[in-house]
Design a protein around this motif. Sequence first.
Motif, PDB file in Angstrom:
ATOM      1  N   HIS A  20      11.250   9.093 -11.836  1.00 54.18           N
ATOM      2  CA  HIS A  20      10.303   8.397 -12.411  1.00 54.18           C
ATOM      3  C   HIS A  20       9.109   8.197 -11.383  1.00 54.18           C
ATOM      4  O   HIS A  20       7.964   7.929 -12.046  1.00 54.18           O
ATOM      5  N   LEU A  21       9.339   7.917 -10.266  1.00 50.60           N
ATOM      6  CA  LEU A  21       8.186   7.893  -9.412  1.00 50.60           C
ATOM      7  C   LEU A  21       7.322   8.895  -9.396  1.00 50.60           C
ATOM      8  O   LEU A  21       6.021   8.983  -9.298  1.00 50.60           O
ATOM      9  N   ARG A  22       7.750  10.259  -9.632  1.00 50.81           N
ATOM     10  CA  ARG A  22       7.045  11.382  -9.647  1.00 50.81           C
ATOM     11  C   ARG A  22       6.052  11.431 -10.917  1.00 50.81           C
ATOM     12  O   ARG A  22       4.950  11.680 -10.835  1.00 50.81           O
ATOM     13  N   ASP A  23       6.700  10.732 -11.812  1.00 50.91           N
ATOM     14  CA  ASP A  23       5.913  10.572 -13.138  1.00 50.91           C
ATOM     15  C   ASP A  23       4.872   9.611 -13.324  1.00 50.91           C
ATOM     16  O   ASP A  23       3.850   9.497 -14.064  1.00 50.91           O
ATOM     17  N   GLU A  24       5.188   8.399 -12.688  1.00 45.73           N
ATOM     18  CA  GLU A  24       4.510   7.293 -12.650  1.00 45.73           C
ATOM     19  C   GLU A  24       3.561   6.554 -11.336  1.00 45.73           C
ATOM     20  O   GLU A  24       3.072   5.710 -11.390  1.00 45.73           O
ATOM     21  N   SER A  25       3.755   7.417 -10.571  1.00 48.26           N
ATOM     22  CA  SER A  25       3.202   7.339  -9.064  1.00 48.26           C
ATOM     23  C   SER A  25       3.750   5.927  -8.276  1.00 48.26           C
ATOM     24  O   SER A  25       4.052   6.256  -7.093  1.00 48.26           O
ATOM     25  N   TRP A  26       4.185   5.081  -9.037  1.00 53.75           N
ATOM     26  CA  TRP A  26       4.872   3.722  -8.229  1.00 53.75           C
ATOM     27  C   TRP A  26       5.420   2.947  -9.310  1.00 53.75           C
ATOM     28  O   TRP A  26       5.015   3.046 -10.479  1.00 53.75           O
ATOM     29  N   ALA A  27       6.402   2.192  -8.998  1.00 50.07           N
ATOM     30  CA  ALA A  27       7.143   1.152  -9.763  1.00 50.07           C
ATOM     31  C   ALA A  27       8.099   0.307  -9.014  1.00 50.07           C
ATOM     32  O   ALA A  27       7.919   0.169  -7.772  1.00 50.07           O
ATOM     33  N   THR A  28       8.702  -0.856  -9.828  1.00 53.15           N
ATOM     34  CA  THR A  28       9.212  -1.783  -9.208  1.00 53.15           C
ATOM     35  C   THR A  28      10.737  -1.698  -9.614  1.00 53.15           C
ATOM     36  O   THR A  28      10.907  -0.967 -10.488  1.00 53.15           O
ATOM     37  N   PRO A  29      11.746  -2.041  -8.604  1.00 52.59           N
ATOM     38  CA  PRO A  29      12.973  -1.835  -8.673  1.00 52.59           C
ATOM     39  C   PRO A  29      13.379  -2.546 -10.129  1.00 52.59           C
ATOM     40  O   PRO A  29      14.384  -2.117 -10.783  1.00 52.59           O
ATOM     41  N   SER A  30      12.950  -3.766 -10.495  1.00 54.47           N
ATOM     42  CA  SER A  30      13.110  -4.495 -11.703  1.00 54.47           C
ATOM     43  C   SER A  30      12.904  -3.768 -12.915  1.00 54.47           C
ATOM     44  O   SER A  30      13.241  -3.543 -13.832  1.00 54.47           O
ATOM     45  N   TYR A  31      11.597  -3.178 -12.756  1.00 50.63           N
ATOM     46  CA  TYR A  31      11.386  -2.046 -13.975  1.00 50.63           C
ATOM     47  C   TYR A  31      12.193  -0.909 -14.059  1.00 50.63           C
ATOM     48  O   TYR A  31      12.341  -0.711 -15.442  1.00 50.63           O
ATOM     49  N   MET A  32      12.408  -0.222 -12.922  1.00 47.28           N
ATOM     50  CA  MET A  32      13.260   0.908 -13.175  1.00 47.28           C
ATOM     51  C   MET A  32      14.755   0.748 -13.463  1.00 47.28           C
ATOM     52  O   MET A  32      15.429   1.694 -14.123  1.00 47.28           O
ATOM     53  N   PHE A  60       7.812   2.334   0.632  1.00 43.91           N
ATOM     54  CA  PHE A  60       7.543   0.590   0.005  1.00 43.91           C
ATOM     55  C   PHE A  60       6.256   0.362   0.048  1.00 43.91           C
ATOM     56  O   PHE A  60       5.594   0.655   1.406  1.00 43.91           O
ATOM     57  N   LEU A  61       5.300  -0.109  -1.015  1.00 50.90           N
ATOM     58  CA  LEU A  61       4.015  -0.287  -0.674  1.00 50.90           C
ATOM     59  C   LEU A  61       3.843  -1.831  -0.230  1.00 50.90           C
ATOM     60  O   LEU A  61       2.607  -1.976   0.212  1.00 50.90           O
ATOM     61  N   THR A  62       4.779  -2.650  -0.097  1.00 53.30           N
ATOM     62  CA  THR A  62       4.424  -3.978   0.228  1.00 53.30           C
ATOM     63  C   THR A  62       5.543  -4.268   1.133  1.00 53.30           C
ATOM     64  O   THR A  62       6.648  -3.705   1.163  1.00 53.30           O
ATOM     65  N   GLU A  63       5.367  -5.457   1.968  1.00 52.71           N
ATOM     66  CA  GLU A  63       6.323  -5.872   3.114  1.00 52.71           C
ATOM     67  C   GLU A  63       7.667  -6.426   2.064  1.00 52.71           C
ATOM     68  O   GLU A  63       8.770  -6.626   2.603  1.00 52.71           O
ATOM     69  N   HIS A  64       7.314  -6.956   0.898  1.00 53.16           N
ATOM     70  CA  HIS A  64       8.427  -7.370   0.076  1.00 53.16           C
ATOM     71  C   HIS A  64       9.231  -6.632  -0.813  1.00 53.16           C
ATOM     72  O   HIS A  64      10.190  -7.002  -1.252  1.00 53.16           O
ATOM     73  N   GLN A  65       8.872  -5.167  -0.483  1.00 54.84           N
ATOM     74  CA  GLN A  65       9.709  -4.191  -1.083  1.00 54.84           C
ATOM     75  C   GLN A  65       9.799  -4.444  -2.521  1.00 54.84           C
ATOM     76  O   GLN A  65      10.681  -4.187  -3.055  1.00 54.84           O
ATOM     77  N   ASP A  66       8.837  -4.636  -3.172  1.00 56.98           N
ATOM     78  CA  ASP A  66       8.638  -4.896  -4.662  1.00 56.98           C
ATOM     79  C   ASP A  66       7.865  -3.719  -5.383  1.00 56.98           C
ATOM     80  O   ASP A  66       7.945  -3.477  -6.571  1.00 56.98           O
ATOM     81  N   LEU A  67       7.228  -2.874  -4.625  1.00 58.77           N
ATOM     82  CA  LEU A  67       6.436  -1.681  -4.932  1.00 58.77           C
ATOM     83  C   LEU A  67       6.958  -0.352  -4.158  1.00 58.77           C
ATOM     84  O   LEU A  67       7.049  -0.664  -3.329  1.00 58.77           O
ATOM     85  N   VAL A  68       7.462   0.560  -5.013  1.00 60.55           N
ATOM     86  CA  VAL A  68       7.928   1.829  -4.550  1.00 60.55           C
ATOM     87  C   VAL A  68       7.074   2.990  -4.989  1.00 60.55           C
ATOM     88  O   VAL A  68       6.723   3.225  -6.108  1.00 60.55           O
ATOM     89  N   GLU A  69       6.800   4.023  -4.058  1.00 56.56           N
ATOM     90  CA  GLU A  69       6.208   5.113  -4.461  1.00 56.56           C
ATOM     91  C   GLU A  69       6.935   6.328  -3.833  1.00 56.56           C
ATOM     92  O   GLU A  69       7.702   6.254  -3.001  1.00 56.56           O
ATOM     93  N   LEU A  70       6.801   7.500  -4.360  1.00 60.23           N
ATOM     94  CA  LEU A  70       7.301   8.840  -3.949  1.00 60.23           C
ATOM     95  C   LEU A  70       6.604   9.253  -2.595  1.00 60.23           C
ATOM     96  O   LEU A  70       5.499   9.186  -2.724  1.00 60.23           O
TER      97      LEU A  70
END
Length: 97
Positions: A20-32, A60-70
């Motif tokens: 999913h991260l390959r296809d969308e570049s970033w996402a949140t755990p709640s979305y995934m 993780f893109l933020t310190e709250h670990q709410d955005l993830v990227e490959l």
Amino acid sequence: MTIRRTASWQQSMDDRILEHLRDESWATPSYMARLRGIHATEAQVRERCRVLADADLVAFLTEHQDLVELTTKGMGYLKGEVDIDLYPRPRHPRAIE
């Protein structure tokens, strides 16, 4: 056809997250957690993302670990260019916190 070299610590959900991260570049755990094929709660996805981050497959893109990227290593794994079993085993999610 790409042959991925999976490690013994990996779960099938890990590949779905990485794909999913390959296809969308970033996402949140709640979305995934709502994606088809993941079959997990937000907490479970977040935990797997922590493990994947410790293995340097995602970041993780933020310190709250709410955005993830490959990561580059994660992309190499998906292409079958990286054998994850050759790298140190990631820590247990509770040890990462």
